[in-house]
Design a protein around this motif. Structure first.
Motif, short mmCIF file in Angstrom:
data_model
loop_
_atom_site.label_atom_id
_atom_site.label_comp_id
_atom_site.label_asym_id
_atom_site.label_seq_id
_atom_site.Cartn_x
_atom_site.Cartn_y
_atom_site.Cartn_z
N LEU A 20 1.32 -7.51 -4.47
CA LEU A 20 0.70 -6.41 -5.21
C LEU A 20 1.75 -5.43 -5.72
O LEU A 20 1.65 -4.93 -6.85
CB LEU A 20 -0.30 -5.68 -4.31
N THR A 21 2.76 -5.17 -4.90
CA THR A 21 3.83 -4.27 -5.32
C THR A 21 4.54 -4.81 -6.56
O THR A 21 4.81 -4.07 -7.51
CB THR A 21 4.85 -4.09 -4.18
N GLN A 22 4.83 -6.09 -6.56
CA GLN A 22 5.50 -6.69 -7.71
C GLN A 22 4.62 -6.64 -8.96
O GLN A 22 5.12 -6.43 -10.07
CB GLN A 22 5.89 -8.13 -7.38
N ALA A 23 3.31 -6.81 -8.77
CA ALA A 23 2.39 -6.74 -9.91
C ALA A 23 2.37 -5.33 -10.50
O ALA A 23 2.37 -5.14 -11.73
CB ALA A 23 0.99 -7.15 -9.47
N ILE A 24 2.38 -4.33 -9.63
CA ILE A 24 2.39 -2.93 -10.09
C ILE A 24 3.70 -2.63 -10.80
O ILE A 24 3.72 -2.04 -11.88
CB ILE A 24 2.17 -1.98 -8.90
N GLN A 25 4.80 -3.05 -10.21
CA GLN A 25 6.10 -2.75 -10.80
C GLN A 25 6.30 -3.46 -12.14
O GLN A 25 6.96 -2.94 -13.04
CB GLN A 25 7.22 -3.13 -9.84
N VAL A 45 -7.48 -0.63 -3.27
CA VAL A 45 -8.17 -1.10 -2.07
C VAL A 45 -7.42 -2.27 -1.44
O VAL A 45 -7.23 -2.32 -0.22
CB VAL A 45 -9.62 -1.50 -2.41
N ASP A 46 -6.96 -3.20 -2.27
CA ASP A 46 -6.21 -4.35 -1.74
C ASP A 46 -4.90 -3.91 -1.10
O ASP A 46 -4.47 -4.48 -0.09
CB ASP A 46 -5.94 -5.35 -2.86
N MET A 47 -4.25 -2.89 -1.68
CA MET A 47 -3.01 -2.38 -1.09
C MET A 47 -3.28 -1.78 0.28
O MET A 47 -2.51 -1.99 1.23
CB MET A 47 -2.39 -1.33 -2.02
N ILE A 48 -4.37 -1.02 0.39
CA ILE A 48 -4.72 -0.41 1.68
C ILE A 48 -5.00 -1.50 2.72
O ILE A 48 -4.54 -1.42 3.87
CB ILE A 48 -5.93 0.53 1.51
N LYS A 49 -5.74 -2.52 2.32
CA LYS A 49 -6.05 -3.61 3.25
C LYS A 49 -4.78 -4.33 3.70
O LYS A 49 -4.60 -4.63 4.89
CB LYS A 49 -7.00 -4.60 2.59
N ALA A 50 -3.90 -4.62 2.74
CA ALA A 50 -2.67 -5.34 3.08
C ALA A 50 -1.76 -4.51 3.98
O ALA A 50 -1.08 -5.05 4.86
CB ALA A 50 -1.93 -5.73 1.81
N ALA A 51 -1.76 -3.20 3.78
CA ALA A 51 -0.89 -2.34 4.57
C ALA A 51 -1.43 -2.10 5.97
O ALA A 51 -0.68 -2.11 6.95
CB ALA A 51 -0.69 -1.00 3.86
N THR A 52 -2.75 -1.91 6.07
CA THR A 52 -3.34 -1.46 7.34
C THR A 52 -4.10 -2.53 8.11
O THR A 52 -4.30 -2.41 9.32
CB THR A 52 -4.31 -0.30 7.08
N GLY A 53 -4.58 -3.54 7.38
CA GLY A 53 -5.44 -4.53 8.02
C GLY A 53 -6.90 -4.11 8.07
O GLY A 53 -7.72 -4.80 8.69
N TRP A 54 -7.25 -3.01 7.41
CA TRP A 54 -8.65 -2.56 7.39
C TRP A 54 -9.43 -3.41 6.38
O TRP A 54 -9.65 -3.01 5.24
CB TRP A 54 -8.74 -1.09 6.99
N GLN A 55 -9.86 -4.55 6.77
CA GLN A 55 -10.48 -5.48 5.84
C GLN A 55 -11.86 -5.03 5.38
O GLN A 55 -12.39 -5.54 4.38
CB GLN A 55 -10.58 -6.88 6.48
N ASP A 56 -12.47 -4.09 6.08
CA ASP A 56 -13.80 -3.62 5.68
C ASP A 56 -13.72 -2.39 4.77
O ASP A 56 -14.75 -1.82 4.39
CB ASP A 56 -14.65 -3.29 6.90
N PHE A 57 -12.50 -1.97 4.39
CA PHE A 57 -12.35 -0.81 3.50
C PHE A 57 -12.85 -1.17 2.11
O PHE A 57 -12.48 -2.20 1.54
CB PHE A 57 -10.88 -0.38 3.43
#
Length: 510
Positions: free
Chosen positions: A83-88, A388-400
């Motif tokens: 995701l970081t590479q896609a944003i950059q 949302v995908d960045m938050i999930k990938a960083a934290t593991g909160w899959q229900d976010f």
């Protein structure tokens, strides 16, 4: 003292650089408790506006140096990097930002939209648009560009160190940050740097490219001294412009400023008064309290309450470089409702401009969430659909879920509102905080624009009651706050899941 000097924000060989660490530091402004002192990082990046540098100084804290050694534990590192590479990759294609930062819109936008500070907001555009060409990105690029730079990890590179070239030894060879929109406005157009000597914004521009280069040099130098001393140039620019307008109207004299004659466009007077402010020497001890308190001081000293009309402040803080009279950018309702006083990056301006309060609230909520994620507002658009995908990938909160972004922002606004009122002991917000007396309503509503494509414009047909008596209560109601005081209701706090930490304070304020 030697170690403190090494931590100075302008230092190229400070502790941060030597140890490959990051540093948050204050300059002399923070050390001497100037009310609008900043905490600085990356040389010219400022945690500004609200006096964090003075708080550091009050605790005898010069700086904080951080060197990470353990990396960042991520729930799904591969997905996060993808995701970081896609944003950059999209950031790298953002030609406007990568070329000039916010300076890309200085020339084209300021006059076209008539929302740029000119001589303490007496004007918001020039009769001759050629006057502002000194602040166009391409001109600054040719006149003073040194190299591109970026904040760590950012692909946009909108930070530009520049070297000032001037016939004036005071300014020549100064290394500074290329002025962004706020600097171009607050310590450029706002101080009368762009007009030719003896001319006003109503006059045709008769200068040359060399005259533009000198105007740019003044803007860059004034940006430099604010950054170098660690003080905010939004508040500082508003304060300097206040002094210049009071001098213009013969409401103060040089004797009131320890012999300094604050005339429009005089960079030497600016340099002298800023040094007094930073040292808190003589009249500088008064001016160090900021624009609002300075206006109040002179209004009382001179027995002329009308001086307060020239304090371009909201909730006691300086109006940033976004006007309100054409309703293009920093809409009045946005400045009145944001939880950080008169903030220009609150996110609700577009909604208010359209008369859509729900859209304004949604914009504010998303922006508040991005702020809590520490996502730069300039690059936030490149995160669209990926947050949302960045938050999930960083934290593991899959229900976010996407809806929770707005809820995070709602929590921030509810808590911020309670903090502002409770910490100031405000009992009746409509009379003490959310009222016309807290804003420059005379200039906003009663002084139509004197020049530019929107000559004659005022917001809301010149009626401040539209904002304070109609829009504001409706805004509070839509947020789930009480319509009489703007206090989050018990039901709203419970729905946001913060009633356990906020209900007792809210109940007291209601």
């Amino acid at each position: 003292p030697e170690k403190w000097a090494a931590l100075h924000p302008a230092s190229k060989k400070g502790i941060g650089a030597k140890r490959l660490a990051a540093a948050l530091v204050i300059g002399p402004g923070g050390e001497n408790l100037v009310w609008y002192a900043n905490v600085m990082t990356e040389g010219a990046r400022a945690h500004g506006r609200y006096g964090a540098g003075a708080i550091f100084g009050s605790k005898n804290l010069k700086g904080i140096v951080i060197r990470g050694t353990k990396g960042h534990p991520l729930a799904d590192k591969a997905r996060f990097l993808e995701l970081t590479q896609a944003i950059q990759s999209t950031e790298k294609n953002d030609y406007g930002w990568r070329s000039y930062g916010t300076a890309r819109i200085g020339y084209a936008h300021s006059n076209a939209s008539s929302d740029f500070p000119v001589r303490n907001w007496q004007w918001e555009a020039w009769a001759d648009p050629h006057t502002v060409m000194a602040l166009s990105g391409p001109f600054m690029d040719v006149a003073s560009f040194v190299r591109k730079q970026s904040c760590p990890g950012c692909a946009m590179h909108c930070l530009y160190p520049v070297e000032t070239t001037s016939a004036d030894p005071l300014m020549d060879r100064t290394i500074s940050d290329m002025p962004d929109w706020e600097a171009m406005g607050m310590v450029g157009g706002n101080l009368g740097y762009l007009e030719m000597p003896g001319k006003t914004p109503d006059d045709p521009f008769t200068g040359t490219h060399w005259d533009r280069a000198e105007a740019l040099a003044k803007t860059q130098y004034t940006t430099f001294i604010h950054d170098n001393y660690g003080i905010d140039f939004i508040e500082g620019g508003a304060l300097l412009a206040l002094l210049m307008e009071l001098r213009q109207r013969d409401l103060i004299t040089p004797a009131d400023l320890d012999g300094i004659d604050m005339q429009w466009g005089d960079v030497h007077a600016v340099d002298a008064i800023v040094k007094k402010i930073v040292a808190r020497e003589g009249i500088g001890d008064v001016l160090a309290r900021g624009t609002y308190e300075t206006a109040k001081y002179f209004a009382q000293k001179k027995g002329k309450p009308e001086i307060m009309d020239y304090s371009m402040t909201g909730h006691r803080y300086a109006q940033p470089a976004h006007g309100v009279r054409t309703n293009f950018d920093g809409n009045v309702a946005e400045y009145v409702t944001v939880i950080r006083p008169i903030e220009h990056t609150g996110g609700g301006g577009g909604g208010f401009q359209k008369g859509d309060i729900d859209a304004a609230i949604a914009g504010q909520n998303v922006t508040a969430c991005n702020n809590s994620l520490v996502v730069c507002i300039f690059g936030a658009g490149h995160w669209t659909g990926k947050t949302v995908d960045m938050i999930k990938a960083a934290t593991g909160w899959q229900d976010f879920q996407e809806a929770e972004i707005a809820q995070v922002g709602e929590r921030a606004y509810a808590l911020g509102r309670l903090f502002n009122l409770y910490c100031q002991g405000i009992k009746d917000p409509k009379k003490e905080w959310d009222c016309p007396e807290m804003f420059p309503v005379k200039r906003w509503f009663k002084e139509p624009l004197p020049a530019g494509p929107f000559k004659g414009a005022v917001p809301y047909n010149g009626d401040p009651a539209t904002v304070f008596d109609k829009i504001l209560p409706e805004y509070w109601k839509k947020r789930g706050w009480t319509a009489d005081k703007g206090i989050p209701t018990a039901e709203k706090l419970k729905a946001l899941g913060i009633d356990d930490v906020a209900e007792a304070i809210a109940a007291e304020l209601r």
